[in-house]
Design a protein around this motif. Sequence first.
Motif, PDB file in Angstrom:
ATOM      1  N   ALA A  18      -4.366   1.821  -6.027  1.00 51.88           N
ATOM      2  CA  ALA A  18      -5.288   0.914  -5.816  1.00 51.88           C
ATOM      3  C   ALA A  18      -5.029  -0.310  -6.590  1.00 51.88           C
ATOM      4  O   ALA A  18      -5.452  -1.497  -6.074  1.00 51.88           O
ATOM      5  CB  ALA A  18      -6.780   1.556  -6.272  1.00 51.88           C
ATOM      6  N   VAL A  19      -4.674  -0.058  -7.943  1.00 53.61           N
ATOM      7  CA  VAL A  19      -4.476  -1.126  -8.860  1.00 53.61           C
ATOM      8  C   VAL A  19      -3.220  -1.900  -8.278  1.00 53.61           C
ATOM      9  O   VAL A  19      -3.399  -3.287  -8.141  1.00 53.61           O
ATOM     10  CB  VAL A  19      -4.064  -0.773 -10.203  1.00 53.61           C
ATOM     11  N   ASP A  20      -2.170  -1.401  -7.580  1.00 54.67           N
ATOM     12  CA  ASP A  20      -0.962  -2.096  -7.101  1.00 54.67           C
ATOM     13  C   ASP A  20      -1.618  -3.068  -5.809  1.00 54.67           C
ATOM     14  O   ASP A  20      -1.202  -4.175  -5.586  1.00 54.67           O
ATOM     15  CB  ASP A  20      -0.022  -1.131  -6.439  1.00 54.67           C
ATOM     16  N   PHE A  21      -2.459  -2.515  -4.874  1.00 54.38           N
ATOM     17  CA  PHE A  21      -2.995  -3.247  -3.752  1.00 54.38           C
ATOM     18  C   PHE A  21      -3.918  -4.316  -3.949  1.00 54.38           C
ATOM     19  O   PHE A  21      -3.426  -5.399  -3.690  1.00 54.38           O
ATOM     20  CB  PHE A  21      -3.813  -2.116  -2.825  1.00 54.38           C
ATOM     21  N   TRP A  22      -4.964  -3.996  -5.056  1.00 50.05           N
ATOM     22  CA  TRP A  22      -5.851  -4.965  -5.573  1.00 50.05           C
ATOM     23  C   TRP A  22      -5.047  -6.237  -6.186  1.00 50.05           C
ATOM     24  O   TRP A  22      -5.543  -7.356  -6.305  1.00 50.05           O
ATOM     25  CB  TRP A  22      -6.966  -4.665  -6.113  1.00 50.05           C
ATOM     26  N   THR A  23      -3.941  -5.866  -6.849  1.00 50.96           N
ATOM     27  CA  THR A  23      -3.454  -6.899  -7.784  1.00 50.96           C
ATOM     28  C   THR A  23      -2.242  -7.330  -7.399  1.00 50.96           C
ATOM     29  O   THR A  23      -2.003  -8.880  -7.119  1.00 50.96           O
ATOM     30  CB  THR A  23      -2.859  -6.374  -8.922  1.00 50.96           C
ATOM     31  N   LYS A  24      -1.151  -6.681  -6.438  1.00 50.18           N
ATOM     32  CA  LYS A  24      -0.087  -7.394  -5.805  1.00 50.18           C
ATOM     33  C   LYS A  24      -0.435  -8.019  -4.360  1.00 50.18           C
ATOM     34  O   LYS A  24       0.100  -8.925  -4.160  1.00 50.18           O
ATOM     35  CB  LYS A  24       0.927  -6.491  -5.715  1.00 50.18           C
ATOM     36  N   LYS A  25      -1.340  -7.374  -3.742  1.00 55.79           N
ATOM     37  CA  LYS A  25      -1.657  -7.856  -2.221  1.00 55.79           C
ATOM     38  C   LYS A  25      -2.627  -8.783  -2.173  1.00 55.79           C
ATOM     39  O   LYS A  25      -2.840  -9.950  -1.687  1.00 55.79           O
ATOM     40  CB  LYS A  25      -1.667  -6.660  -1.490  1.00 55.79           C
ATOM     41  N   VAL A  26      -3.806  -8.471  -3.139  1.00 55.92           N
ATOM     42  CA  VAL A  26      -5.028  -9.245  -2.917  1.00 55.92           C
ATOM     43  C   VAL A  26      -5.103 -10.522  -3.868  1.00 55.92           C
ATOM     44  O   VAL A  26      -5.671 -11.516  -4.024  1.00 55.92           O
ATOM     45  CB  VAL A  26      -6.328  -8.685  -3.055  1.00 55.92           C
ATOM     46  N   GLY A  27      -4.365 -10.313  -4.992  1.00 55.13           N
ATOM     47  CA  GLY A  27      -4.011 -11.437  -6.155  1.00 55.13           C
ATOM     48  C   GLY A  27      -5.079 -11.101  -7.269  1.00 55.13           C
ATOM     49  O   GLY A  27      -5.498 -12.242  -8.033  1.00 55.13           O
ATOM     50  N   PHE A  28      -5.856  -9.934  -7.489  1.00 56.39           N
ATOM     51  CA  PHE A  28      -6.959  -9.837  -8.426  1.00 56.39           C
ATOM     52  C   PHE A  28      -5.967  -9.657  -9.819  1.00 56.39           C
ATOM     53  O   PHE A  28      -4.731  -9.220  -9.764  1.00 56.39           O
ATOM     54  CB  PHE A  28      -7.788  -8.736  -8.134  1.00 56.39           C
ATOM     55  N   GLU A  29      -6.747  -9.734 -10.982  1.00 56.13           N
ATOM     56  CA  GLU A  29      -6.067  -9.197 -12.170  1.00 56.13           C
ATOM     57  C   GLU A  29      -6.745  -8.159 -12.926  1.00 56.13           C
ATOM     58  O   GLU A  29      -8.003  -7.895 -12.615  1.00 56.13           O
ATOM     59  CB  GLU A  29      -6.185 -10.396 -13.101  1.00 56.13           C
ATOM     60  N   VAL A  30      -5.872  -7.328 -13.431  1.00 50.74           N
ATOM     61  CA  VAL A  30      -6.736  -6.014 -14.099  1.00 50.74           C
ATOM     62  C   VAL A  30      -7.242  -6.737 -15.544  1.00 50.74           C
ATOM     63  O   VAL A  30      -6.511  -7.158 -16.168  1.00 50.74           O
ATOM     64  CB  VAL A  30      -5.538  -4.887 -14.623  1.00 50.74           C
ATOM     65  N   THR A  31      -8.674  -6.412 -15.635  1.00 47.04           N
ATOM     66  CA  THR A  31      -9.054  -7.134 -16.830  1.00 47.04           C
ATOM     67  C   THR A  31      -9.688  -5.839 -17.847  1.00 47.04           C
ATOM     68  O   THR A  31      -9.887  -6.238 -18.952  1.00 47.04           O
ATOM     69  CB  THR A  31     -10.398  -7.838 -16.476  1.00 47.04           C
ATOM     70  N   THR A  32      -9.620  -4.600 -17.301  1.00 47.73           N
ATOM     71  CA  THR A  32      -9.954  -3.552 -18.149  1.00 47.73           C
ATOM     72  C   THR A  32      -9.184  -2.138 -17.606  1.00 47.73           C
ATOM     73  O   THR A  32      -8.954  -2.139 -16.463  1.00 47.73           O
ATOM     74  CB  THR A  32     -11.378  -3.167 -18.161  1.00 47.73           C
ATOM     75  N   ASP A  33      -8.439  -1.707 -18.430  1.00 44.19           N
ATOM     76  CA  ASP A  33      -7.778  -0.332 -18.352  1.00 44.19           C
ATOM     77  C   ASP A  33      -7.968   0.545 -19.354  1.00 44.19           C
ATOM     78  O   ASP A  33      -7.195   0.233 -20.496  1.00 44.19           O
ATOM     79  CB  ASP A  33      -6.325  -0.415 -17.928  1.00 44.19           C
ATOM     80  N   GLN A  34      -8.578   1.492 -19.384  1.00 44.04           N
ATOM     81  CA  GLN A  34      -8.590   2.430 -20.615  1.00 44.04           C
ATOM     82  C   GLN A  34      -9.218   3.861 -19.988  1.00 44.04           C
ATOM     83  O   GLN A  34      -9.493   4.078 -18.983  1.00 44.04           O
ATOM     84  CB  GLN A  34      -9.780   1.776 -21.595  1.00 44.04           C
TER      85      GLN A  34
END
Length: 127
Positions: A18-34
């Motif tokens: 899901a992170v891969d899809f939303w960042t690489k394909k849609v262009g969103f940024e990870v702002t929290t990951d814990q």
Amino acid sequence: MTIKVNQVTLYVQDQAAAVDFWTKKVGFEVTTDQPYGPDARWIEVTPPGGGVRLVLYKAGPDWPVLSRDQPNYVLFAAGDIVQAHAELAGRGVEFLAPPVEEAWGWSAVFLDNEGHRFHLSQDSANS
């Protein structure tokens, strides 16, 4: 009093995909990951320039999963839907059809990596 939408939770089977899809394909940024529990992480992705954050939450094994035929109730808007469609499709985002102009405005539906449907419209300020 002011109330606004701050985040929306998307229940996903595979957080990394899901992170891969939303960042690489849609262009969103990870702002929290814990870390969040024994087998999950609290992951938030945010659209460029800010806005409502999506929480990519690990679904439990007995949680119902949306099928490819069910809509998701997260709707997105783009300043130029035709341009957004071209860019997203160019990055590998699957659309059910190109954008069409309906009586109420422009519309397109895309799928995430797990087959969930999302609606994309044109921002009414740009219609």
